[in-house]
Design an enzyme around this catalytic site. Sequence first.
Site, mmCIF file in Angstrom:
data_model
loop_
_atom_site.group_PDB
_atom_site.id
_atom_site.type_symbol
_atom_site.label_atom_id
_atom_site.label_comp_id
_atom_site.label_asym_id
_atom_site.label_seq_id
_atom_site.Cartn_x
_atom_site.Cartn_y
_atom_site.Cartn_z
ATOM 1 N N ASP A 144 3.537 -6.850 -17.027
ATOM 2 C CA ASP A 144 4.844 -7.315 -16.566
ATOM 3 C C ASP A 144 5.610 -6.177 -15.883
ATOM 4 O OD1 ASP A 144 6.849 -9.123 -16.168
ATOM 5 O OD2 ASP A 144 7.709 -8.925 -18.170
ATOM 6 N N ASN A 171 6.079 -5.937 -12.261
ATOM 7 C CA ASN A 171 5.767 -5.647 -10.845
ATOM 8 C C ASN A 171 6.969 -5.901 -9.939
ATOM 9 O OD1 ASN A 171 3.162 -5.186 -11.640
ATOM 10 N ND2 ASN A 171 2.320 -7.096 -10.834
ATOM 11 N N ARG A 230 10.237 -6.136 -10.672
ATOM 12 C CA ARG A 230 11.360 -5.219 -10.889
ATOM 13 C C ARG A 230 11.053 -3.837 -10.330
ATOM 14 N NH1 ARG A 230 11.743 -5.995 -16.945
ATOM 15 N NH2 ARG A 230 9.825 -7.146 -16.538
ATOM 16 N N TRP A 231 9.823 -3.413 -10.504
ATOM 17 C CA TRP A 231 9.422 -2.095 -9.965
ATOM 18 C C TRP A 231 9.663 -2.072 -8.454
ATOM 19 C CZ3 TRP A 231 5.812 -0.641 -6.309
ATOM 20 C CH2 TRP A 231 5.469 0.721 -6.277
ATOM 21 N N ARG A 288 8.755 -8.174 -3.658
ATOM 22 C CA ARG A 288 8.028 -8.313 -4.924
ATOM 23 C C ARG A 288 6.518 -8.152 -4.728
ATOM 24 N NH1 ARG A 288 10.306 -10.491 -9.229
ATOM 25 N NH2 ARG A 288 8.333 -11.490 -9.798
ATOM 26 N N HIS A 314 3.173 -6.264 -6.707
ATOM 27 C CA HIS A 314 1.863 -6.789 -7.133
ATOM 28 C C HIS A 314 0.720 -5.931 -6.562
ATOM 29 C CE1 HIS A 314 3.945 -9.994 -8.991
ATOM 30 N NE2 HIS A 314 4.295 -10.610 -7.884
ATOM 31 N N ASP A 335 2.691 -21.133 -15.784
ATOM 32 C CA ASP A 335 4.098 -21.272 -15.385
ATOM 33 C C ASP A 335 4.426 -20.464 -14.127
ATOM 34 O OD1 ASP A 335 4.801 -23.075 -17.405
ATOM 35 O OD2 ASP A 335 5.003 -21.454 -18.855
ATOM 36 N N LEU A 363 -18.278 -3.120 -20.868
ATOM 37 C CA LEU A 363 -16.906 -3.627 -21.029
ATOM 38 C C LEU A 363 -16.892 -5.075 -20.549
ATOM 39 C CD1 LEU A 363 -13.755 -3.293 -21.368
ATOM 40 C CD2 LEU A 363 -13.718 -2.527 -18.985
ATOM 41 N N ARG A 399 7.953 -10.392 -25.831
ATOM 42 C CA ARG A 399 7.553 -11.774 -26.110
ATOM 43 C C ARG A 399 6.117 -11.990 -25.668
ATOM 44 N NH1 ARG A 399 12.198 -12.550 -22.349
ATOM 45 N NH2 ARG A 399 11.354 -12.423 -20.242
ATOM 46 N N LEU A 400 5.534 -13.133 -26.107
ATOM 47 C CA LEU A 400 4.120 -13.392 -25.813
ATOM 48 C C LEU A 400 3.906 -14.241 -24.563
ATOM 49 C CD1 LEU A 400 2.662 -13.992 -29.396
ATOM 50 C CD2 LEU A 400 2.570 -11.940 -27.997
#
Length: 230
Positions: free
Chosen positions: A4, A6, A8-9, A17, A21, A51, A115, A175-176
Amino acid sequence: MIMDGNGRWANQRGRPRTAGHIAGARTVRQMVEHARRSQIRVLTLYAFSSDNWSRPQDEVDALMRLFRRHLAAETPKCQENDIRISVVGRRDRLSPELRRSIDAAEEATRECQSLHLRLAVDYSARDTMVRAAASVPPGVSMTREDFATLLASVNHDDGSAGDVDLLIRTGGEQRLSDFLLWECAYAELYFSRRMWPEFSTADFDAAVEDFRARDRRFGGLSRQVAAARA
Ligand code: FPP
């Protein structure tokens, strides 16, 4: 990892925005390389929640282009580094081109073992649970393990990842956001104030260090957990 921050950065730097990303995608690469070096076996990245379709169309389009471009570019590198790629979530709302890139990445890296990199795209834990529950025939009783297998199967997932040990969320929110709700039942939660594009390998190490110091009891007592491990 919930990646989370991206947007705001980018805003803090007066940039669109989508620039956030693009910078976030560079962090993805660093974190994957670092997880591989740190012998982490499974890394799941929340790339696009169900969402997130509600975001402006140009941002959604930019994200989808980014996923496609990165899957194509990173697949040979993942093959070389023994990294298996899989994508969890719904596929029916993705473009045919992106679906083809996902299939190609999964196929090319199927046998890789160092991995397991999982990208959650069009993913919603709640929708997953609803779809899984709806597919249970009436009167059939299920164990937790059976239900976990069913959850995986509705998301194109082989279920091998199992429960989450450590959940890291960047960007300062705590939050999740509908991510791996079932699998996080006993996850240790770690929230970083760093925006995702500036999350560093040292931050990742700090989260893992913090996790190592946690007393995980799974509803039992420490000594029982220690005895079960011995
Ligand atoms: C959340 O930040 C981030 C996303 C919804 C997208 C995550 C995508 C990437 C990191 C790019 C590339 C990914 C791959 C797998 C190549 P936000 O936009 O919600 O940030 P904000 O909370 O600051 O608005």
